[in-house]
Design a protein around this motif. Sequence first.
Motif, mmCIF file in Angstrom:
data_model
loop_
_atom_site.group_PDB
_atom_site.id
_atom_site.type_symbol
_atom_site.label_atom_id
_atom_site.label_comp_id
_atom_site.label_asym_id
_atom_site.label_seq_id
_atom_site.Cartn_x
_atom_site.Cartn_y
_atom_site.Cartn_z
ATOM 1 N N GLU A 202 7.768 6.715 -2.879
ATOM 2 C CA GLU A 202 6.330 6.919 -2.738
ATOM 3 C C GLU A 202 6.114 8.266 -2.050
ATOM 4 O OE1 GLU A 202 4.230 4.976 -4.062
ATOM 5 O OE2 GLU A 202 5.248 3.051 -4.302
ATOM 6 N N VAL A 203 5.340 9.145 -2.667
ATOM 7 C CA VAL A 203 5.124 10.483 -2.110
ATOM 8 C C VAL A 203 3.912 10.471 -1.185
ATOM 9 C CG1 VAL A 203 4.731 12.914 -2.614
ATOM 10 C CG2 VAL A 203 6.163 11.538 -4.140
ATOM 11 N N LEU A 204 4.075 11.030 0.003
ATOM 12 C CA LEU A 204 3.011 11.070 0.999
ATOM 13 C C LEU A 204 2.123 12.299 0.826
ATOM 14 C CD1 LEU A 204 5.018 10.151 4.241
ATOM 15 C CD2 LEU A 204 3.392 8.687 3.031
ATOM 16 N N GLY A 205 0.825 12.129 1.057
ATOM 17 C CA GLY A 205 -0.089 13.253 1.176
ATOM 18 C C GLY A 205 -0.543 13.873 -0.127
ATOM 19 N N ARG A 206 -1.594 14.704 -0.021
ATOM 20 C CA ARG A 206 -2.038 15.502 -1.156
ATOM 21 C C ARG A 206 -1.002 16.589 -1.427
ATOM 22 N NH1 ARG A 206 -5.809 18.838 -0.836
ATOM 23 N NH2 ARG A 206 -5.683 19.147 1.404
ATOM 24 N N LYS A 207 -0.914 17.027 -2.647
ATOM 25 C CA LYS A 207 0.057 18.054 -3.010
ATOM 26 C C LYS A 207 -0.187 19.319 -2.183
ATOM 27 C CE LYS A 207 2.111 20.406 -6.985
ATOM 28 N NZ LYS A 207 2.082 20.597 -8.445
ATOM 29 N N GLY A 208 0.857 19.754 -1.492
ATOM 30 C CA GLY A 208 0.778 20.987 -0.719
ATOM 31 C C GLY A 208 0.090 20.872 0.616
ATOM 32 N N ALA A 209 -0.366 19.657 0.985
ATOM 33 C CA ALA A 209 -1.097 19.489 2.233
ATOM 34 C C ALA A 209 -0.172 19.542 3.439
ATOM 35 C CB ALA A 209 -1.857 18.169 2.224
ATOM 36 N N CYS A 210 -0.693 20.016 4.568
ATOM 37 C CA CYS A 210 0.090 20.131 5.799
ATOM 38 C C CYS A 210 -0.129 18.889 6.657
ATOM 39 C CB CYS A 210 -0.334 21.383 6.566
ATOM 40 S SG CYS A 210 0.584 21.635 8.102
ATOM 41 N N CYS A 211 0.955 18.374 7.231
ATOM 42 C CA CYS A 211 0.865 17.183 8.085
ATOM 43 C C CYS A 211 0.373 17.520 9.481
ATOM 44 C CB CYS A 211 2.218 16.492 8.173
ATOM 45 S SG CYS A 211 3.475 17.441 9.082
ATOM 46 N N GLY A 212 0.269 18.826 9.796
ATOM 47 C CA GLY A 212 -0.203 19.248 11.108
ATOM 48 C C GLY A 212 0.885 19.733 12.035
ATOM 49 N N ALA A 213 2.164 19.517 11.673
ATOM 50 C CA ALA A 213 3.252 19.938 12.563
ATOM 51 C C ALA A 213 3.276 21.461 12.699
ATOM 52 C CB ALA A 213 4.591 19.420 12.061
ATOM 53 N N GLY A 214 3.201 22.156 11.554
ATOM 54 C CA GLY A 214 3.099 23.618 11.587
ATOM 55 C C GLY A 214 4.186 24.285 12.397
ATOM 56 N N GLY A 215 5.448 23.946 12.136
ATOM 57 C CA GLY A 215 6.535 24.516 12.935
ATOM 58 C C GLY A 215 6.504 23.899 14.316
ATOM 59 N N ALA A 216 6.075 24.677 15.311
ATOM 60 C CA ALA A 216 5.950 24.158 16.683
ATOM 61 C C ALA A 216 4.492 23.934 17.066
ATOM 62 C CB ALA A 216 6.601 25.140 17.660
ATOM 63 N N ASP A 217 3.582 24.036 16.111
ATOM 64 C CA ASP A 217 2.162 23.929 16.439
ATOM 65 C C ASP A 217 1.804 22.552 16.980
ATOM 66 O OD1 ASP A 217 -0.118 25.924 16.053
ATOM 67 O OD2 ASP A 217 -1.055 24.061 15.366
ATOM 68 N N PHE A 218 2.547 21.519 16.563
ATOM 69 C CA PHE A 218 2.252 20.169 17.053
ATOM 70 C C PHE A 218 2.543 20.020 18.540
ATOM 71 C CE2 PHE A 218 6.713 19.976 16.491
ATOM 72 C CZ PHE A 218 7.241 18.814 17.057
ATOM 73 N N LEU A 219 3.270 20.983 19.121
ATOM 74 C CA LEU A 219 3.503 20.988 20.558
ATOM 75 C C LEU A 219 2.424 21.761 21.302
ATOM 76 C CD1 LEU A 219 7.353 21.729 20.605
ATOM 77 C CD2 LEU A 219 6.230 19.501 20.824
ATOM 78 N N LEU A 220 1.745 22.674 20.604
ATOM 79 C CA LEU A 220 0.790 23.573 21.242
ATOM 80 C C LEU A 220 -0.672 23.193 20.997
ATOM 81 C CD1 LEU A 220 2.601 26.922 20.337
ATOM 82 C CD2 LEU A 220 2.583 25.790 22.567
ATOM 83 N N ARG A 221 -0.964 22.613 19.832
ATOM 84 C CA ARG A 221 -2.340 22.232 19.487
ATOM 85 C C ARG A 221 -2.338 20.772 19.037
ATOM 86 N NH1 ARG A 221 -1.630 27.486 17.572
ATOM 87 N NH2 ARG A 221 -3.102 29.010 18.460
#
Length: 378
Positions: free
Chosen positions: A302-321
């Motif tokens: 089962e594939v998660l998310g819309r095609k090409g959508a970002c989960c919010g992690a953004g590299g290290a962004d999930f630690l900063l925002r």
Amino acid sequence: MIPETARCVKCGLCLAECPTYRVSANEAQSPRGRINLVQALSEGQVEVDERSFELLDSCLLCRRCEAICPSGVPFGSILDQGLSLVRAQRGISSRLLVMVLSRTTLTRWLFRVGKAVLPSFLGLGKLLNQARPDVAEFESLYRPPDEEPAGRVGLFVGCTGQWFDSDALEGAISLLLQAGYEVHIPRNQGCCGALDAHAGNSGRAQRLTATNEAAFAASGDLDAILSIASGCGAQLAVYKGIGPKHEDVATFLASEAVMSRLRFKPLPKIAAVHIPCTLENVLRGREGVLRLLDQVPGLQIEVLGRKGACCGAGGADFLLRRDRADQLREPFAEQIDVFEPDYVLSGNVSCRLHLQAGAANPEYLHPLTLLARQLIRG
């Protein structure tokens, strides 16, 4: 002046695909808005200040805009150049995070000596739980047993792969050996440079590029240079000396000639597959990983998310925002609850950690780890 900015015709097709625009509904936090800002900064029309830094640095670099742009605007390159213009505005937390994660020696020291402070330092406690700081170093050469190699490949480990993704690296080696390939892991390779490039440290990013190109060149003529993390792969793909030979390892393994040498044990389970945005939008590797997983008998995908959508992690962004990262993760977490999978698979460790924080019940793995578990060896 940054010439690439002129390729944007301001059509606005990217807006609906941009995760930060979808959250903020702010034109300034869209690809079009950021390109206008970079252009204005490069021409001296606006001043470098805290606001201009935040507008550029808040981009998740999912590069979905690049994938759907009819004019072929190289947004990733434009943004990195823009971030180098506002680098002086970067805060201490972000600077320290880049410094820690992109320097192998410092990372090793922190994991072995500084465990007591990591949980409170920039949220790095999240990474500590995933790390294996005492894992043995990989050999520089692995040869398939009792046969002439089908080819020679290089494997990119990067700055933290040995500690955060050692299971996936071991899985990649097992799969490649079973397929008959000789695997080279140059000792002198280092960080891919993505963290520094995205932090505006273009000089260090270029030095890391030169280091890695020299390391792989010393391995001789390789058929391919493979990476297991799509964020690193997106950076390697623009290297002049590595890019033409670079492939995501799942894409390489999913080619007909290689995949025909691999057989897997049945697994009557459900796997929810997350396609990291850099794998989808930059490396175009969605089909490879899905084709490879489809070779496991009985595995329901089962594939998660819309095609090409970002989960919010953004590299290290999930630690900063964290608030924004959690908001972008929400639809993925809801899907995980609906699918009730046994496994959640993602090729990026930051995505796995971020998704796991929102829906903790399944087992979270790199796809290569699961494939190696099911591999019929010999």
